[in-house]
Design an enzyme around this catalytic site. Structure first.
Site, PDB file in Angstrom:
ATOM      1  N   CYS A  65       0.837  -1.207   0.000  1.00  0.00           N
ATOM      2  CA  CYS A  65       0.000   0.000   0.000  1.00  0.00           C
ATOM      3  C   CYS A  65       0.870   1.254   0.000  1.00  0.00           C
ATOM      4  O   CYS A  65       1.846   1.342   0.748  1.00  0.00           O
ATOM      5  CB  CYS A  65      -0.911   0.007   1.222  1.00  0.00           C
ATOM      6  N   CYS A  69      -0.574   5.114   6.798  1.00  0.00           N
ATOM      7  CA  CYS A  69      -1.346   5.005   8.031  1.00  0.00           C
ATOM      8  C   CYS A  69      -0.523   4.266   9.097  1.00  0.00           C
ATOM      9  O   CYS A  69      -0.143   3.108   8.918  1.00  0.00           O
ATOM     10  CB  CYS A  69      -2.651   4.259   7.777  1.00  0.00           C
ATOM     11  N   CYS A  72      -1.209   0.584  10.431  1.00  0.00           N
ATOM     12  CA  CYS A  72      -1.468  -0.487   9.472  1.00  0.00           C
ATOM     13  C   CYS A  72      -0.206  -1.257   9.099  1.00  0.00           C
ATOM     14  O   CYS A  72       0.814  -0.668   8.726  1.00  0.00           O
ATOM     15  CB  CYS A  72      -2.105   0.095   8.213  1.00  0.00           C
ATOM     16  N   CYS A 109     -16.908  -9.334   3.876  1.00  0.00           N
ATOM     17  CA  CYS A 109     -16.284  -8.031   3.673  1.00  0.00           C
ATOM     18  C   CYS A 109     -15.062  -8.208   2.779  1.00  0.00           C
ATOM     19  O   CYS A 109     -14.099  -8.880   3.164  1.00  0.00           O
ATOM     20  CB  CYS A 109     -15.879  -7.414   5.006  1.00  0.00           C
ATOM     21  N   CYS A 142     -19.921  -6.535   1.536  1.00  0.00           N
ATOM     22  CA  CYS A 142     -19.449  -5.183   1.826  1.00  0.00           C
ATOM     23  C   CYS A 142     -18.067  -5.027   1.200  1.00  0.00           C
ATOM     24  O   CYS A 142     -17.205  -5.898   1.363  1.00  0.00           O
ATOM     25  CB  CYS A 142     -19.368  -4.962   3.334  1.00  0.00           C
ATOM     26  N   CYS A 202     -20.726   1.775   6.251  1.00  0.00           N
ATOM     27  CA  CYS A 202     -20.100   1.166   7.416  1.00  0.00           C
ATOM     28  C   CYS A 202     -18.860   1.997   7.724  1.00  0.00           C
ATOM     29  O   CYS A 202     -17.980   2.134   6.860  1.00  0.00           O
ATOM     30  CB  CYS A 202     -19.734  -0.283   7.096  1.00  0.00           C
ATOM     31  N   ARG A 272     -20.087  -3.175  15.881  1.00  0.00           N
ATOM     32  CA  ARG A 272     -19.340  -4.400  15.611  1.00  0.00           C
ATOM     33  C   ARG A 272     -18.009  -4.374  16.350  1.00  0.00           C
ATOM     34  O   ARG A 272     -17.249  -3.417  16.238  1.00  0.00           O
ATOM     35  CB  ARG A 272     -19.090  -4.539  14.112  1.00  0.00           C
TER      36      ARG A 272
END
Length: 405
Positions: A65, A69, A72, A109, A142, A202, A272
């Site tokens: 990626c 962040c 992560c 997901c 999702c 979400c 959740r």
């Protein structure tokens, strides 16, 4: 009426607590945590009964990626020894999803690392959604692909996606401290795009990154204003090789208070328990089911979770039941509003009525209403890091080994 009675009454009316009340929940002592859980549990049971929705993650594209962040393991510059692979083919993703569905998952997901999808990526994911729906007609799908460009949410919706996930993660004031390659406003914009396309939005948060109580309350109130149908509450998994590997600020009791505060602020929303519950809640996970009505089954994107059969045993032993495919997750008023626009509510623009309330409630009769903490209160650190509970995922999607579901 003490603080908790006030918050229960407001939750049953879908009325927002005040910021002072939300802060007071986070400031309660460990001695009072069972009282806090019992109170928030009344709100949870009123809107969701004893049902627990199961969700299953499929990591379509792992690592690599370009975003930075800090939390992560897939970030730019991460030294975490995670699985790295490019896009799964639709049949591979569909097979991974089928394992989750056979384990009891109602929602799958589909997640891919990256800043956001290209149009070709949307085509790939659309083919995957269609493949999953062909095998499991009733399963909810999702997508979580990062920042969306104009028209992409509509294309995912047309392919059969039911929802789109994009978390705010932390407060707007501190967002720049954890990510510099995109902004908080970028994330809000993507949630709006999902709403506008008719997808169920979400969006949630990550706790345990060194944030203050004020930051936690800020992000949960911001989520209330965005009005997603589901709010995942992640607890930071401090993975070696990431900038936040040494951030161990959470205790099981603090996690329960965070979940309770989220439930009081978003009473009729699917809350959740997401990543990190096994690491930080540990043996107190069953108590969290009295606050949240949804969990992830099995493993996460790059880390291992509790065994799927253990999740099912925990739900049954705690006196809850797995939500069936034919059951509607959201309360009737939210489900009806979804038909006319994601999460819309009569007369207001957030989850629940925004009636004002004064201060922290009356303190007659005692109760556990603690004073709101001073500005920028630091969370109490955990007694010791539990690095033994953090394991990199080596099975399931992207491997030749059977998934944990």
């Amino acid at each position: 009426m003490d603080l908790l009675n006030t918050l229960v009454d407001k939750g049953l009316r879908r009325e927002a607590p005040t910021r002072e009340e939300a802060l007071a929940v986070l400031a309660t002592s460990d001695d009072d945590v069972l009282d806090v859980v019992a109170a928030a549990g009344k709100v949870r049971r009123h809107w969701f009964g004893r049902r627990v929705k199961l969700n299953y993650l499929v990591n379509l594209k792992s690592g690599l990626c370009p975003e930075d962040c800090s939390y992560c393991s897939q970030r730019l510059g991460s030294k975490a020894e995670i699985l790295k692979y490019t896009w799964l083919k639709p049949d591979q993703a569909s097979a991974a999803a089928a394992a989750g569905v056979s384990g009891g998952a109602k929602r799958v997901c589909l997640v891919a690392s990256g800043r956001g999808p290209t149009d070709r990526d949307v085509d790939r994911v659309s083919d995957t959604i269609k493949a999953i729906k062909e095998q499991n007609e009733d399963v909810e799908v999702c997508a979580c692909l990062g920042l969306l460009s104009d028209g992409q949410a509509e294309r995912l919706r047309a392919a059969g996606a039911d929802a789109y996930n994009h978390n705010l993660n932390t407060s707007e004031a501190t967002y720049g401290d954890i990510t510099t390659t995109h902004t908080y406003a970028d994330r809000v914009d993507t949630v709006h795009k999902a709403h506008a396309a008719g997808l169920s939005a979400c969006s949630g948060l990550i706790a345990g990154m060194g944030e203050s109580d004020e930051d936690l309350v800020d992000v949960v109130f911001s989520l209330r204003e965005l009005d997603p149908d589901s709010v995942p509450v992640n607890f930071l998994i401090p993975m070696e090789g990431t900038p936040l590997a040494k951030e161990w600020h959470l205790t099981p009791q603090r996690c329960l208070r965070i979940l309770a505060m989220t439930r009081f602020v978003c009473p009729d929303v699917e809350v959740r328990i997401a990543g990190g519950r096994e690491v930080h809640l540990r043996t107190m996970q069953p108590l969290a089911l009295h606050l949240a009505n949804s969990i992830f089954l099995g493993d996460y994107l790059t880390s291992e979770g509790q065994a799927g059969h253990a999740d099912l045993e925990m739900i049954a032993d705690a006196g809850f039941e797995v939500e069936g495919a034919g059951e509607v997750t959201l309360p009737e008023h939210r489900a009806a509003a979804r038909d006319g626009g994601c999460g819309a509510h009569e007369g207001d623009g957030g989850c629940g009525s925004h009636g004002s309330g004064g201060g922290c409630g009356s303190h007659a009769g005692g109760g556990v209403c603690a004073p709101a903490p001073a500005a920028a209160t630091a969370p109490r650190p955990a007694e010791e890091p539990r690095t033994d509970l953090v394991a990199v995922r080596r099975r399931g999607a992207g491997t030749d080994l059977a998934p944990n579901a």
